[in-house]
Write a protein that holds these residues in place. Structure first.
Motif, short mmCIF file in Angstrom:
data_model
loop_
_atom_site.label_atom_id
_atom_site.label_comp_id
_atom_site.label_asym_id
_atom_site.label_seq_id
_atom_site.Cartn_x
_atom_site.Cartn_y
_atom_site.Cartn_z
N ILE B 4 11.65 6.66 7.70
CA ILE B 4 11.73 7.51 6.52
C ILE B 4 13.10 8.17 6.44
O ILE B 4 13.75 8.20 5.40
CB ILE B 4 10.61 8.57 6.52
N LYS B 5 13.53 8.67 7.60
CA LYS B 5 14.82 9.35 7.63
C LYS B 5 15.93 8.40 7.17
O LYS B 5 16.79 8.76 6.37
CB LYS B 5 15.10 9.81 9.06
N HIS B 6 15.84 7.20 7.65
CA HIS B 6 16.85 6.23 7.27
C HIS B 6 16.80 5.95 5.77
O HIS B 6 17.83 5.91 5.10
CB HIS B 6 16.60 4.93 8.06
N GLU B 7 15.56 5.81 5.28
CA GLU B 7 15.40 5.56 3.85
C GLU B 7 16.03 6.69 3.02
O GLU B 7 16.70 6.44 2.03
CB GLU B 7 13.91 5.44 3.49
N VAL B 8 15.72 7.92 3.49
CA VAL B 8 16.27 9.08 2.78
C VAL B 8 17.79 9.03 2.77
O VAL B 8 18.44 9.26 1.74
CB VAL B 8 15.78 10.39 3.41
N VAL B 10 19.68 6.45 2.95
CA VAL B 10 20.13 5.41 2.02
C VAL B 10 20.05 5.92 0.59
O VAL B 10 20.99 5.76 -0.20
CB VAL B 10 19.27 4.14 2.20
N LEU B 11 18.90 6.55 0.27
CA LEU B 11 18.71 7.06 -1.09
C LEU B 11 19.76 8.12 -1.42
O LEU B 11 20.29 8.17 -2.53
CB LEU B 11 17.31 7.65 -1.26
N ASP B 12 20.03 8.95 -0.43
CA ASP B 12 21.01 10.01 -0.61
C ASP B 12 22.37 9.43 -0.96
O ASP B 12 23.05 9.89 -1.87
CB ASP B 12 21.10 10.84 0.68
N LYS B 17 26.45 8.17 -5.02
CA LYS B 17 27.23 7.16 -5.72
C LYS B 17 26.96 7.25 -7.22
O LYS B 17 27.88 7.16 -8.04
CB LYS B 17 26.87 5.77 -5.19
N LEU B 18 25.66 7.44 -7.54
CA LEU B 18 25.30 7.54 -8.95
C LEU B 18 25.98 8.74 -9.61
O LEU B 18 26.52 8.62 -10.71
CB LEU B 18 23.78 7.65 -9.11
#
Lengths: 574, 85
Positions: B4-8, B10-12, B17-18
């Motif tokens: 989950i931490k990794h996913e977060v 990545v999303l961050d 970037k957005l």
């Protein structure tokens, strides 16, 4: 101690049984305590982990704040015209600065830079880089292309900084209205200065009442006349008479707010609002209106204009003397100074001053611009002032004053404050009734008479029912005398005059007569044709349909009952 | 948990970037609207229209009210229909 080999064991075991055993015991105890501590720590960590991951995990984390749209907006708010065309915006540009301590070879740096930045002053830069500072601007606001080239030079000690810079895409067209702001994004003139605070923090664009197309037409037509008559300047205003919104306002000569350095003080001067002038005969509109309103004259009454008036050291004469009795509409039509003066003497100085005050001619206009001229009027207001003011001398007002006054006289007698901001359906308006509807209607008739059959024939834009009044004022020289050669020619028109919607003022400063105008440089020859062109070109843009000018319905609205109507044809345009 | 931490993370990174993209796009929009307005200066459009198009400003006589248009003659209409048949 002497220890025998076999004795060692026994001795040791004995010692073990004694003091060593104690030490082991102590060690165990310590171990126990330590493991307890560790256990507790692990339990605490576990509990915390459980707390964080399981118990609190049910609710969303709250510490992530989405940056809102406003946070992403940069710099000053935009300024738009009434149709949403961009008039001013902030762009982020790079500025070049240097750290002189880091620059290694000043000479080569200056040389290299001058290959990219064309207008670079080499000596100045050389001095700048020789300073003991750590920060000097080299050039603010460079193009992305230049930035890339400078980067390619690979000079040490040069840096870029992102800055906001104001850009005015319509250049000269909106210069005086929008104004300009300095390099540090502080408003210095026009709307930019007036609404500096709002523009600074607001991301909502500001919408002005200006229509850029009307603005263009105004500017082009006035410029044409300035060139034709070799004038020193001019101004024009186009307003909506029912709302007080300014659709167009120009002052010529003008400047490009994007390149302020090359703009002279004269071009930055807003003749339409800051300049005050003696407007001349256009004032007869107000003079006649007051006479009708006060009841000292009616549409049927007349005055003797046979002989000039002599008062004190002045002689009041007519431009185109008729040398006979003139009715009130005729005084207007022939722009008779004598008749106007006599009309004014009937209602007197007090009523005149009061009316001028009502029209707003004695105060600065309430328009939202910092450049507002203060009118000049006589104090004390004597009899001679009353006479001269009746035909527009002895009182100086800005062109915007005049057109605002004309709008209130013809729109049914209501004075709306002129504004530079677009009004919407929710805008509250506070108008003041300063004239009766009947007087307003009578003035419309006379304005039409001037264009149909008087001094303003050149303003007739067929189909749009133009009404108006010419004005030709002799400008006062610095010594206080009036010179015939330096004049201010103007024309104020309204259309469609039977149901006025818009008013236009064109003023040309010091025109010189030319061959085409038979040497005349009067309002009827200089400003009236410009007004015709402006109306002809702008009416279709504003959605006005041409009407049949001789239709009975319109005729009836503008009919004047005068016994000497047929004599009107004698006068050529002046 | 690590997943989950990794996913977060990545999303961050994606979010960052957005945001950065939005900023760049907004800046570009500003520049483009400015350029659009610059290119749409009435004076420029006018000279271009004179050079490249046959259209000229509408003259007053070209505009007419619909009530003032003469009615087409009824007979000719009828005849036209008959002819068509």
């Amino acid at each position: 101690m002497v220890i025998k080999f076999d004795g060692l064991k026994s001795q040791k075991s004995i010692q073990l049984d004694g003091s060593v055993n104690k030490a082991i015991e102590g060690g165990r105890n310590r171990l126990l305590v330590l493991s307890c501590v560790f256990c507790l720590a692990f339990v605490a960590a576990g509990v915390r982990l459980l707390d964080v991951s399981v118990l609190r995990g049910l609710q969303e984390p709250i510490d992530v704040v989405e940056p809102t749209k406003e946070n992403l907006k940069i710099g000053r708010a935009e300024i738009l015209d009434r149709n949403g065309i961009l008039l001013a915006t902030s762009l982020s540009v790079s500025s070049l600065y240097a750290d002189p301590q880091e620059v290694m070879d000043i000479n080569s740096t200056v040389e290299d830079l001058s290959t990219v930045l064309v207008n670079l002053e080499k000596e100045k830069l050389f001095k700048k880089l020789n300073q003991k500072k750590r920060f000097v601007w080299i050039k603010r606001g460079i193009t992305p292309m230049q930035q890339a080239q400078i980067n390619a030079l690979g000079l040490p000690g040069l840096h870029f900084q992102k800055e906001d810079r104001r850009f005015y895409p319509q250049r000269n067209l909106s210069a005086h209205v929008v104004g300009f702001s300095g390099v540090d994004a502080a408003g210095l003139a026009g709307v930019e200065k007036q609404f500096d605070g709002r523009l600074r923090d607001g991301s909502e664009p500001m919408t002005l009442s200006i229509d850029i197309r009307i603005q263009h037409i105004l500017r082009e037509e006035i410029k044409k006349q300035i060139i034709n008559f070799n004038a020193i300047g001019g101004a024009g205003v186009f307003i909506d008479v029912d709302t007080g919104e300014i659709l167009g306002m120009v002052s010529l000569p003008d400047f490009d707010p994007n390149v302020l350095n090359s703009a002279s003080a004269d071009t930055k001067f807003n003749r339409a609002t800051l300049g005050v002038y003696e407007m001349g005969s256009t004032f007869k509109i107000f003079n006649t209106a007051l006479a009708l309103e006060a009841g000292t004259a009616t549409m049927e009454s007349g005055y003797d204009a046979t002989r000039p008036i002599r008062i004190a050291r002045f002689t009041i004469n007519d431009f185109h003397p008729q040398k006979r009795w003139l009715s009130v509409p005729e005084i207007f039509q022939y722009s008779s100074n004598i008749g106007s003066a006599k009309m004014a003497l009937d209602f007197g100085p007090k009523a005149q001053k009061k009316f001028m005050k009502k029209l707003g001619f004695l105060d600065r206009l309430p328009v939202e611009l910092p450049e507002k001229g203060k009118p000049m009027y006589p104090a004390p207001w004597k009899k001679i002032s009353t006479i001269t003011i009746s035909y527009g001398h002895g009182i100086a007002i800005s062109p915007l004053h005049l057109v605002s006054g004309v709008a209130s006289v013809i729109n049914g007698g209501i004075r709306w404050p002129v504004t530079i901001l677009k009004k919407n359906s929710q805008s509250k308006m506070f108008g003041e009734q300063i004239l009766s509807l009947q007087t307003s209607k009578d003035i419309r008739k006379m304005l039409r008479l001037v264009v149909e059959n008087g001094t303003g024939k050149n303003a007739a834009a067929a189909g749009y029912m133009v009404g108006g009044k010419t004005g030709t004022a002799d400008k006062q020289s610095p010594t206080g005398s009036y010179a015939k050669s330096s004049r201010l020619s103007s024309f104020v028109g309204a259309f469609p005059i039977h149901k006025p919607k818009y008013a236009v003022l064109v003023m040309v400063d010091e025109p010189k007569g030319n061959k085409k105008s038979f040497g005349y440089a009067t309002g009827g020859w200089v400003a009236a044709p410009a007004v015709r062109q402006i109306i002809k070109r702008s009416a279709p843009l504003l959605g006005l349909l041409p009407v049949d000018e001789v239709s009975p319905q319109i005729r009836r609205l503008l009919e004047i009952k005068t016994p000497q109507q047929k004599r009107g044809n004698q006068l050529a345009s002046f | 948990m690590f997943l989950i931490k990794h996913e977060v993370q990545v999303l961050d990174a994606k979010l960052d970037k957005l945001h950065h993209d939005i900023m760049t796009h907004q800046e570009n929009i500003l520049i483009l609207t400015a350029e659009w307005s610059y290119l749409n200066q009435p004076g420029r459009i006018e000279s271009l229209a004179r050079r490249h198009s046959d259209y000229r400003p509408t003259e007053t006589k070209q505009i007419i009210n619909i009530e003032n248009l003469p009615y087409p003659k009824k007979t000719s209409l009828v005849r036209g229909r008959i002819d068509g048949d």
